[in-house]
Design a protein around this motif. Structure first.
Motif, PDB file in Angstrom:
ATOM      1  N   SER A 157       0.828  -1.214   0.000  1.00 35.17           N
ATOM      2  CA  SER A 157       0.000   0.000   0.000  1.00 35.17           C
ATOM      3  C   SER A 157       0.857   1.257   0.000  1.00 35.17           C
ATOM      4  O   SER A 157       0.573   2.226  -0.717  1.00 35.17           O
ATOM      5  N   TRP A 158       1.931   1.236   0.773  1.00 36.40           N
ATOM      6  CA  TRP A 158       2.794   2.416   0.856  1.00 36.40           C
ATOM      7  C   TRP A 158       3.533   2.672  -0.460  1.00 36.40           C
ATOM      8  O   TRP A 158       3.785   3.815  -0.844  1.00 36.40           O
ATOM      9  N   VAL A 159       3.896   1.588  -1.162  1.00 38.48           N
ATOM     10  CA  VAL A 159       4.539   1.764  -2.466  1.00 38.48           C
ATOM     11  C   VAL A 159       3.591   2.468  -3.426  1.00 38.48           C
ATOM     12  O   VAL A 159       3.965   3.407  -4.139  1.00 38.48           O
ATOM     13  N   ARG A 160       2.334   1.995  -3.450  1.00 35.77           N
ATOM     14  CA  ARG A 160       1.351   2.623  -4.338  1.00 35.77           C
ATOM     15  C   ARG A 160       1.134   4.086  -3.969  1.00 35.77           C
ATOM     16  O   ARG A 160       1.093   4.967  -4.831  1.00 35.77           O
ATOM     17  N   LYS A 161       1.022   4.353  -2.684  1.00 32.87           N
ATOM     18  CA  LYS A 161       0.808   5.740  -2.264  1.00 32.87           C
ATOM     19  C   LYS A 161       2.020   6.609  -2.582  1.00 32.87           C
ATOM     20  O   LYS A 161       1.893   7.775  -2.943  1.00 32.87           O
TER      21      LYS A 161
ATOM     22  N   ALA B 114       2.038   9.896  -4.818  1.00 28.10           N
ATOM     23  CA  ALA B 114       2.627  11.138  -4.317  1.00 28.10           C
ATOM     24  C   ALA B 114       3.615  11.716  -5.327  1.00 28.10           C
ATOM     25  O   ALA B 114       3.661  12.928  -5.554  1.00 28.10           O
ATOM     26  N   PHE B 115       4.391  10.828  -5.952  1.00 30.63           N
ATOM     27  CA  PHE B 115       5.338  11.298  -6.979  1.00 30.63           C
ATOM     28  C   PHE B 115       4.592  11.935  -8.145  1.00 30.63           C
ATOM     29  O   PHE B 115       4.987  12.995  -8.654  1.00 30.63           O
ATOM     30  N   GLN B 116       3.507  11.284  -8.590  1.00 35.23           N
ATOM     31  CA  GLN B 116       2.719  11.839  -9.699  1.00 35.23           C
ATOM     32  C   GLN B 116       2.230  13.244  -9.374  1.00 35.23           C
ATOM     33  O   GLN B 116       2.358  14.165 -10.198  1.00 35.23           O
ATOM     34  N   PHE B 117       1.662  13.410  -8.217  1.00 40.93           N
ATOM     35  CA  PHE B 117       1.105  14.720  -7.871  1.00 40.93           C
ATOM     36  C   PHE B 117       2.207  15.731  -7.568  1.00 40.93           C
ATOM     37  O   PHE B 117       2.012  16.926  -7.782  1.00 40.93           O
ATOM     38  N   THR B 118       3.351  15.277  -7.092  1.00 42.00           N
ATOM     39  CA  THR B 118       4.471  16.202  -6.909  1.00 42.00           C
ATOM     40  C   THR B 118       4.876  16.816  -8.250  1.00 42.00           C
ATOM     41  O   THR B 118       5.045  18.037  -8.372  1.00 42.00           O
TER      42      THR B 118
ATOM     43  N   VAL C  88      -1.871  11.726   1.002  1.00 37.08           N
ATOM     44  CA  VAL C  88      -0.855  11.552  -0.042  1.00 37.08           C
ATOM     45  C   VAL C  88      -0.650  12.851  -0.818  1.00 37.08           C
ATOM     46  O   VAL C  88       0.478  13.269  -1.095  1.00 37.08           O
ATOM     47  N   VAL C  89      -1.746  13.520  -1.181  1.00 38.76           N
ATOM     48  CA  VAL C  89      -1.657  14.782  -1.931  1.00 38.76           C
ATOM     49  C   VAL C  89      -1.000  15.861  -1.073  1.00 38.76           C
ATOM     50  O   VAL C  89      -0.206  16.664  -1.568  1.00 38.76           O
ATOM     51  N   LEU C  90      -1.318  15.878   0.225  1.00 35.34           N
ATOM     52  CA  LEU C  90      -0.693  16.869   1.110  1.00 35.34           C
ATOM     53  C   LEU C  90       0.821  16.643   1.203  1.00 35.34           C
ATOM     54  O   LEU C  90       1.601  17.606   1.249  1.00 35.34           O
ATOM     55  N   ILE C  91       1.238  15.374   1.227  1.00 37.10           N
ATOM     56  CA  ILE C  91       2.674  15.081   1.211  1.00 37.10           C
ATOM     57  C   ILE C  91       3.295  15.596  -0.089  1.00 37.10           C
ATOM     58  O   ILE C  91       4.385  16.175  -0.096  1.00 37.10           O
ATOM     59  N   SER C  92       2.581  15.393  -1.216  1.00 33.93           N
ATOM     60  CA  SER C  92       3.061  15.885  -2.512  1.00 33.93           C
ATOM     61  C   SER C  92       3.237  17.394  -2.485  1.00 33.93           C
ATOM     62  O   SER C  92       4.217  17.923  -3.017  1.00 33.93           O
ATOM     63  N   ILE C  93       2.282  18.073  -1.880  1.00 28.69           N
ATOM     64  CA  ILE C  93       2.355  19.535  -1.791  1.00 28.69           C
ATOM     65  C   ILE C  93       3.590  19.956  -0.998  1.00 28.69           C
ATOM     66  O   ILE C  93       4.336  20.855  -1.397  1.00 28.69           O
ATOM     67  N   ALA C  94       3.806  19.270   0.130  1.00 28.37           N
ATOM     68  CA  ALA C  94       4.954  19.618   0.979  1.00 28.37           C
ATOM     69  C   ALA C  94       6.278  19.396   0.260  1.00 28.37           C
ATOM     70  O   ALA C  94       7.234  20.171   0.420  1.00 28.37           O
TER      71      ALA C  94
END
Length: 792
Positions: free
Chosen positions: A421-425, A429-433, A724-730
């Motif tokens: 699950s973490w790999v997928r997330k 996260a990379f995509q949205f980053t 996940v998106v919030l991590i991407s934002i950060a």
């Protein structure tokens, strides 16, 4: 075996239709973008790379010291080529030519006809140096006679219907007040689109030297000089040999100048120099688009990997049975990689259709034809990209799905758990980053271009047209301007030497003043103008006045800009005397600073002198309203005043925007790429959200039975993706800040990088994610809980 794998692949595509469609759309879109960018990049890399002497063909460049810095220029003396060929045995050919910007509009006359054409004056070995094949004529002698002219195939056919008919014919060319009769000595094939040199004809440089004897000076000037070195020449040693060539030939050179060679084919892409060192150019945008293409493809591949591993549990029994029957891991890996390759080649077919569909639109955005040249390099590149996409996209699910043991698989225990699950997330996260970086970049690009194009440059660029003086206009300029100003709709008119926007002339020495430090290396842009020139251009005065017929001494007056006064350190400049080429000149006025170059550069010293006889361009300011009627009256008057000539004009505001043509291309494509990146990322998120809902359907039913509202269900299902998106934002904000700040630093004048850009990008990413997740969660939240719980 292959048939079996193909059957399994097609059955899985039918079984998982949603996943198949999402992957196909994402991969085909990513491949189409990559192919379009590849075509554009290959076109950029081909520019000026077709010359047979390409490995030995160099442009002579000059490093000049000024204000403690080194300025790199292409301008040389017109006699430098001859001097190098005479003194340097390593030089096989040397050619000097006039700046192409000077001669975009000649008038060619034959019998009673006159037409406009572009040309240039070039050295006698021009066709031995550059690979522009001669259809008629000999490369060694076609430019030997200074009374000759060599036409392009296109111009020869326009004038004489064929190249054979052209040779030996007599023409008359006119440029401003210069004119000469010449004989067609040859015809060359039209220069390809991949050439930066685009002329309708060429003339011997010796013909220009007859008009301007100073052309023979080798120390400094606006001319371009090229050399072809003999085979086996040691380039570093030759560079050292010519470095001080100018000062060795003339000890009285006013500015220290050092020569060096730059490979001619590199000039288009590597045209920027910083303090004497090559610092990039268009190659930076080639690299940028390469990175963008790679990331968009990678985002599409991530969708494939994520959705394949998410569906792993649905294929566990298939894998277990195959392993129980003796299938080795390598065969399973081959199967899953094969599925991915089939998907990739199916996407390629759709991508090729998309390229064919959108190529005309892409041509318009790119500003030139992005041609498809079918070659083995192109075929290999397309197949290579497709294979790479298939292998990269299928590698993780192939190795992931094939690793489980038979017992674990048949018990339906994948062993992935939290790690899977973490790999997928992490991949999401990379995509949205990447998507957020694209969003910030697109917004900053757009705002900066709006800033430079809408910022007042210090003159009024709107409602002004300009055209070159020719025929009677060049001979009777005062009479022409007097009548021109009486035309209804014309506010003012004057003449200048060149366009005030991106002038072709180079800054030079020759300005002295009392108190000048002997070590000062200040160079001035010098512009000869006519009366009313500054008024027509809308340049504002800070002190003093403009040139006026009411003052008989203005022929010895000059007007400087504020940057010049500041660098000279003169106080109360109006009325002070300076020396221009050792001749005394009185400062009659100081203009406010204006941007005659793009805002990549700071405003430099500028000097206006009253020299109507040296002007070449007519500037006309019109009223804002009724311009079509005004232009119609102008054209009618022009034809009447200048028989045999047609008014061909350009708008000044168009020329101003053209300074930023490359930035406009980047900004436009960035907007499209940003949308595509977001859409592809959201497609993957849509598939994962559907999978998440499918796995948690009973949990949703239980929650609803216990009284959870639709809003509660939405929040439970979307919370994980939101994190996940919030991590991407950060992660993306500091990266996008550094990238955009570095780009903005390339402008001397730019917008402020405020937090609003990053906040807006974050909000857009969150809204896109919530909208995508909401499609699935809303459906699940509305489902009947009994329907969710009845099946085990």
């Amino acid at each position: 075996m292959f048939r079996h794998y193909l059957q399994i692949t097609l059955r899985n595509f039918r079984r998982f239709k949603t996943t198949f469609i999402i992957n196909l759309v994402g991969l085909s879109t990513g491949l189409a973008v990559a192919l379009l960018i590849y075509l554009w990049i290959s076109g950029e890399l081909r520019v000026d790379g077709f010359h047979e002497n390409g490995n030995r063909l160099y442009q002579v460049m000059v490093n000049r010291e000024q204000d403690g810095r080194i300025n790199t220029v292409t301008g040389t003396g017109g006699g430098l080529g001859d001097a190098l060929q005479a003194d340097m045995p390593e030089v096989e050919y040397a050619v000097s030519m006039t700046p192409p910007e000077w001669f975009k509009k000649f008038n060619i006359g034959w019998t009673n006809e006159v037409m406009g054409a572009s040309g240039n004056f070039v050295g006698k070995d021009y066709f031995r140096m550059f690979s522009f094949p001669l259809i008629r004529g000999n490369a060694a002698s076609v430019l030997a006679d200074k009374n000759s002219v060599v036409l392009s195939k296109r111009l020869a056919e326009q004038l004489f219907r064929s190249a054979d008919n052209a040779v030996g014919k007599t023409l008359e060319w006119k440029w401003l007040s210069f004119m000469k009769t010449c004989t067609v000595s040859g015809v060359y094939a039209d220069q390809p689109e991949s050439s930066t040199q685009q002329f309708d004809f060429v003339l011997p440089l010796d013909a220009w030297k007859d008009f301007v004897p100073a052309t023979a000076d080798f120390r400094s000037g606006p001319f371009q000089t090229f050399v072809v070195l003999k085979p086996g020449t040691d380039l570093p040693q030759f560079q050292r040999k010519i470095e001080n060539f100018i000062t060795q030939k003339d000890k009285n050179t006013p500015f220290p100048s050092r020569l060096f060679l730059s490979k001619y084919a590199d000039g288009y892409l590597y045209g920027n120099y910083e303090n004497g060192v090559q610092s990039g150019g268009r190659i930076e945008y080639v690299r940028l688009f390469s990175i963008i293409a790679a990331f968009i493809l990678l985002i599409a591949c991530i969708n494939f990997m994520n959705l394949s591993t998410a569906k792993a549990s649905r294929r566990m029994k298939e894998i277990g049975i195959k392993k129980a029957m003796g299938a080795g891991r390598h065969k399973l890996i081959f199967q899953f990689i094969g599925e991915s390759l089939v998907m990739s080649f199916a996407a390629l077919i759709i991508a090729l259709l998309l390229v064919a569909l959108f190529l005309p639109q892409f041509d318009r955005i790119a500003g030139r034809a992005v041609a498809i040249h079918f070659s083995w390099q192109l075929v290999l590149a397309v197949l290579g990209i497709t294979m790479a996409v298939g292998i990269v996209a299928g590698s993780y699910p192939a190795f992931y799905l094939s690793r489980f043991g038979v017992a674990a698989v048949l018990r339906a225990k994948s062993g992935g758990g939290t790690g899977e699950s973490w790999v997928r997330k992490g991949l999401v996260a990379f995509q949205f980053t990447v998507s957020i970086i694209f969003i910030v970049g697109a917004m900053v690009l757009y705002q900066q271009l709006q800033f430079v194009q809408n910022k007042q440059p210090g003159f009024d660029k709107d409602n002004v047209i300009y055209f070159e003086m020719e025929g009677r206009v060049a001979e009777r300029t005062d009479a022409f301007l007097s009548e021109l100003k009486t035309i209804p709709g014309v506010v003012n008119a004057s003449t200048v030497q060149q366009n005030i926007i991106m002038p072709a002339f180079l800054p030079g020495p020759g300005v002295q003043w009392d108190g000048k430090n002997a070590d000062d290396r200040i160079r001035f842009h010098k512009m000869p103008v006519n009366y009313d020139a500054l008024e027509t251009l809308g340049i504002q005065m800070a002190q003093g006045r403009t040139f006026s017929k009411n003052f008989g001494t203005d022929s010895t007056g000059v007007i400087l800009n504020q940057a010049a006064i500041q660098m000279m350190g003169i106080t109360d400049p109006v009325g002070k005397t300076i020396y221009l080429d050792k001749n005394p000149r009185t400062i009659i006025g100081v203009t406010k600073d204006f941007h005659y170059n793009s805002m990549h550069e700071k405003v430099q010293p500028f000097l206006f002198s009253l020299q109507p006889q040296a002007t070449a361009l007519v500037m006309v300011r019109m009223k804002e309203h009724g311009q079509p009627a005004t232009i119609s009256r102008l054209s009618e008057f022009y034809s009447r005043f200048n028989p045999g000539y047609t008014l061909n004009f350009n708008y000044m505001d168009t020329a101003y925007r053209q300074q930023y043509s490359l930035e406009n291309l980047v900004a436009t494509l960035s907007r499209y790429f940003t949308v595509l990146a977001i859409v592809i990322s959201c497609l993957g998120l849509l598939g994962l959200a559907a999978f998440s809902v499918e796995r948690r359907v009973k949990e949703i039913g239980i929650r609803k039975v216990l009284g959870a509202s639709n809003g509660n269900i939405f929040w439970v299902l979307s919370a994980g993706f939101t994190k996940v998106v919030l991590i991407s934002i950060a992660v993306s904000i500091p990266i996008s800040y550094l990238l955009t700040k570095n780009w903005l630093n390339g402008f001397a004048y730019h917008i402020a990088l405020t937090p609003l850009y990053f906040m807006a990008a974050a909000i857009i990413a969150l809204l896109a994610a919530w909208s995508t997740i909401g499609v699935q969660t809303a459906k699940a939240a509305r489902a009947n809980p009994l329907q969710c719980l009845k099946d085990e």
